[in-house]
Structures are given as C-alpha cells and as structure tokens.
Write an enzyme that holds these catalytic residues in place. Structure first.
Site, short mmCIF file in Angstrom:
data_model
loop_
_atom_site.label_atom_id
_atom_site.label_comp_id
_atom_site.label_asym_id
_atom_site.label_seq_id
_atom_site.Cartn_x
_atom_site.Cartn_y
_atom_site.Cartn_z
N SER A 188 0.70 -1.46 0.02
CA SER A 188 -0.27 -0.14 -0.05
C SER A 188 0.86 1.58 0.27
O SER A 188 0.59 1.92 -0.33
CB SER A 188 -0.99 -0.04 0.98
OG SER A 188 -0.37 -0.18 2.48
N HIS A 216 -5.67 -3.36 -1.95
CA HIS A 216 -5.60 -2.03 -3.08
C HIS A 216 -5.35 -2.67 -4.49
O HIS A 216 -5.39 -2.56 -5.08
CB HIS A 216 -3.97 -1.77 -2.63
CG HIS A 216 -4.80 -0.90 -0.97
ND1 HIS A 216 -4.66 0.81 -2.21
CD2 HIS A 216 -3.80 -0.69 -0.61
CE1 HIS A 216 -4.26 0.80 -0.64
NE2 HIS A 216 -3.66 0.50 0.28
N LYS A 245 -12.26 0.13 0.41
CA LYS A 245 -11.13 0.56 -0.40
C LYS A 245 -12.32 0.56 -1.89
O LYS A 245 -13.59 1.65 -2.05
CB LYS A 245 -10.23 0.07 -1.17
CG LYS A 245 -9.09 0.59 0.73
CD LYS A 245 -8.25 0.09 0.13
CE LYS A 245 -7.31 0.36 1.57
NZ LYS A 245 -6.77 -0.18 2.16
C1 LIG Z 1 -6.09 -0.46 3.74
C2 LIG Z 1 -5.89 -2.08 4.40
C3 LIG Z 1 -5.80 -2.75 5.49
C4 LIG Z 1 -7.76 -2.57 6.46
O1 LIG Z 1 -8.85 -2.36 5.71
P1 LIG Z 1 -10.34 -2.02 6.20
O2 LIG Z 1 -10.90 -2.94 6.03
O3 LIG Z 1 -10.12 -0.04 6.62
O4 LIG Z 1 -9.73 -2.19 7.75
C5 LIG Z 1 -6.08 -4.19 5.45
N1 LIG Z 1 -5.06 -4.15 4.85
C6 LIG Z 1 -4.35 -3.49 3.88
C7 LIG Z 1 -2.97 -4.02 2.15
C8 LIG Z 1 -5.19 -2.77 3.45
O5 LIG Z 1 -4.26 -1.24 2.31
#
Ligand SMILES: *Cc1c(COP(=O)(O)O)cnc(C)c1O
Length: 406
Positions: A188, A216, A245
C-alpha cells in the site's frame, strides 16, 4: 497518579510534533470524489483529491446509495447483534456468496473491517505446530494478526523471492503441519505488485497456503478487477479484502477461501464472534458495488491511463517516483518535514494530498502517496502536476530548471 501519566503523554506528543511526525486531520464537507469540498480559513472551497482509495469512483455512486437506502428502509439501521446470535440477514449471506463467486473461492466471511479480517484469520487456523512466513512490508493488520497466533514466525524481505525460498527451507526443516505465506497483493505504501507467479510456485513446492491481502487490488487489477493473483492468471488460497476501498469505500472486510477455512473462521475467529454484524445498508451497498466493479472495465482503463499520464508528467518536472503500474504513485521526499510542507503548500494550491512518514513508512522514506481515481478528470490532473511543480520549486524539492509547462 494519573497526572504523571497525562504529563508523560503530553511530553511524548510534543516530541512527535517536534519530529515533524504529528498527523492533523482536515475536515472535508462533501461526498468523497475526484473533487471534494474542504473548509479552509473558514471558507469552503473545491479541491482536487489525490489521496482517496476511491479507485473506481464508486464512493458516491447513485446506485450504491439507492441500494443502501432501500436496505435501511427494509431492515433498519443496525443489527444490534453479532452474526451467530441474531445478527445474520439473508443479505449477509448473499454478500458472502457474491464475494466468493467474484473471487472464485468456495465461500467468504464478513468482518467489520479488513483490519479485523487480518486480525482474525491466523489464530483459528494455526497453532505452535505451524509456521507463517510474512513479507516485511505487509500491512499492519497482518503483522498484528500474526502476533495473535502461536505459529512460528518468519519474515522475508519485501518481494524478495530468494529470501522467501530460504525462509521456507528453514521453516520446512522443522516439519510444521501447515505453512502459510502471507503477502499484500499490492503494497500500500509503494504501489508495487507482489510477485504472485513466484509466490504461487514456492507455495506449491513447499505445500504451503498462499494468503494474499488484496485490499488495494480488488476492483483494480485483473479481469473484472478480481485482484492480484487473477492479474497473473493465478489463484491464491486465502484472500483477505476490504469493502472500504474500490468496493464503494464504506466499511467492512472479508476473507474468501476454501470451505473448511471459512467454516473454521466462523466457529473460532474472535473479531467475527465478538464484534457486531455489518449494518444492512453497508451490506446492500457492497453487493451493488461488486456488481459495478465487475462491470467496471471503462473505469479500470481510465485508472491505468491516469496513472501513466500522472507518472509521466511528474517525472518530466523532476520529481522522484517509485516505479510501478498501480494507481498508487509514491512521490519520494525522504524527510517527514518535506512531505508535510509540500502537502500543506499543495493544499493551498487546491490539491489534496497527504504526507506519509514514520511510523506509516520507515524513517527517512517519507513520501506523498498519490492515488489515481476513475472519478478524476485529466484536466484536473494537469492542474495537479503544475501545482506540484510550483510547490516543489518553491520548497527547493525540485530544481528550478525543470520548468516544463503543461
Ligand atoms: C486498507 C488496508 C487494510 C485495512 O482495511 P480496512 O477495511 O479499512 O480495515 C488492510 N490491509 C491492507 C493492505 C490495506 O491497504
């Protein structure tokens, strides 16, 4: 007693501030999109948003909003229960089946967040007789999830398959029952894509399970946005993901995997057993979001085009980027203060970006992580590149010579 504790915390907060590591939250006053409204010096203004995880632009999609409203009318605001007591609607099962079908797995299980999915995926499946081999740049929630589990831990350097192989050999020498290799599909902070072909090959050779956190990548990479493994025409054994996301940007997480894995998580995963069921409106919105994401080839094409355009423009004016093809585009600044100063100046120039620094990235590797969205317009991107160039010159980050006009 508590007074000394509060004083210590104030002192530590001061130190965070003095190191340029203090994070301030800005208030936005509109829905999430390619352009948003913010309140600056008491005045509302429009600003180009380059830091949301809103890859497909679904966060304010009218069909998702309509589906969420309908579910709220039908099923109320919330479940007031965990899933296994009295918190499971047909809608929850429907979303789990849609996720499983989308990602070509037997089944899926919902969590309040991907953070919880990663926090709750290891401990029910593995004990001290097992081993986990984890990429050093994995998301904080994977690191925490592994900490909560008694399996023997190994770490390999980011995306370094030679190092992974060595760690696998070391782990296998102790004859664990189960080996899990855990990786982010897309890292990320860097936007780099995990080497799934090698990961899959090594997992198979060592009879290990491959767990990919695709937060992502779902909706972004691969045919229909099926994710990182699908991008290579391959499959992971366990996929963890988020509904926060690409898939509408609200909240919620999931694990998708083979039936016995999902069945065991439903029995034993603590964030699932001891935390509330997702509200019906989020579930209905996510079902619609998956439908839109699967059909989102136009948005994915736009994302790729935006990423290429922005990378080229920023390189031309002299910024140092991390290479890649993902809509995450890190602009490297090294020092936390430089990242903060540049983000602040860009905010004044109508561009919303955020500086990332320790502890979110290693010390000395501060950056601005720019993210493309299908909701952005090319002309706004050009405005953003020009603003980066202006602010970069003002702050002495890029040379005044690099003056290519757009
Ligand atoms: C954003 C993200 C998370 C957390 O996601 P949420 O649903 O907001 O808790 C976990 N792993 C990765 C790689 C992320 O980018």
């Amino acid at each position: 007693m508590s007074k000394t504790t509060y004083r210590r915390l104030q002192y530590e907060l001061k130190a965070i501030e003095q190191d340029g590591l203090f994070k301030r939250e800005r208030l936005i006053t509109s829905p999430q999109s390619g352009e948003i409204r913010v309140s600056r010096n008491g005045r509302e203004q429009s600003i180009v948003n380059l830091c949301a995880n809103n890859y497909l632009g679904l966060a304010d999609h009218p069909e998702i909003i309509a589906a969420a409203k309908k579910a709220m009318d039908e099923y109320g605001f919330g479940m007031a229960s965990v899933r296994f007591i009295c918190g499971t609607l047909g809608l929850h099962r429907k979303l789990e089946r849609r996720i499983a079908e989308y990602l070509e797995m037997d089944d899926a299980i919902l969590f309040a967040a991907a953070f919880d999915a990663n926090g709750g995926v290891f401990e029910p499946l593995l004990t001290a007789e097992d081993a986990i081999i984890s990429d050093s740049l994995n998301h904080a929630s994977i690191i925490d999830g592994i900490r909560l589990c008694k399996a023997k831990r190994y770490r390999f350097e980011n995306n370094n398959m030679t190092h992974l192989e060595a760690q696998l050999e070391q782990a296998a020498a102790e004859s664990p029952r189960t080996i899990v290799i855990a990786t982010d599909g897309v890292f990320s902070m860097d936007g780099t894509i995990a080497n799934i072909p090698r990961l899959r090959h090594l997992a198979d050779r060592f009879d290990a399970l491959l767990l990919v956190d695709d937060c992502h990548a779902t909706g972004v990479l691969g045919p229909q946005g099926k994710g990182t493994a699908a991008h290579f025409g391959l499959q992971a054994d366990i996929i963890t993901g988020t509904l926060g996301k690409s898939l509408g940007g609200a909240a919620g997480g999931f694990v998708a995997a083979a039936q016995p894995v999902i069945d065991m998580l439903r029995q034993r995963s603590r964030p699932y057993l001891f935390s509330n069921a997702l509200p019906p409106m989020l579930v209905a919105g996510a079902i619609k979001a998956i439908e839109l994401a699967r059909a989102g080839d136009d948005q994915r094409a736009k994302l790729r085009q935006h990423a290429r355009h922005f990378r080229q423009g920023m390189t031309d004016v002299g910024f140092r980027l991390l290479d890649g093809e993902h809509p995450i585009i890190p602009v490297m600044l090294d020092e936390a203060q430089a990242a903060q100063d540049l983000a602040n100046r860009l905010f004044e120039l109508g561009i919303y970006v955020t500086g990332f620094f320790y502890p979110v990235v290693p010390r000395g590797q501060a950056r601005i992580r720019v993210q493309m969205s299908a909701a952005l317009k090319t002309e706004r991107l050009n405005h953003a590149i020009a603003a980066f160039a202006q602010a970069g010159r003002e702050l002495g980050i890029i040379s005044a010579k690099a003056r290519k006009t757009l």
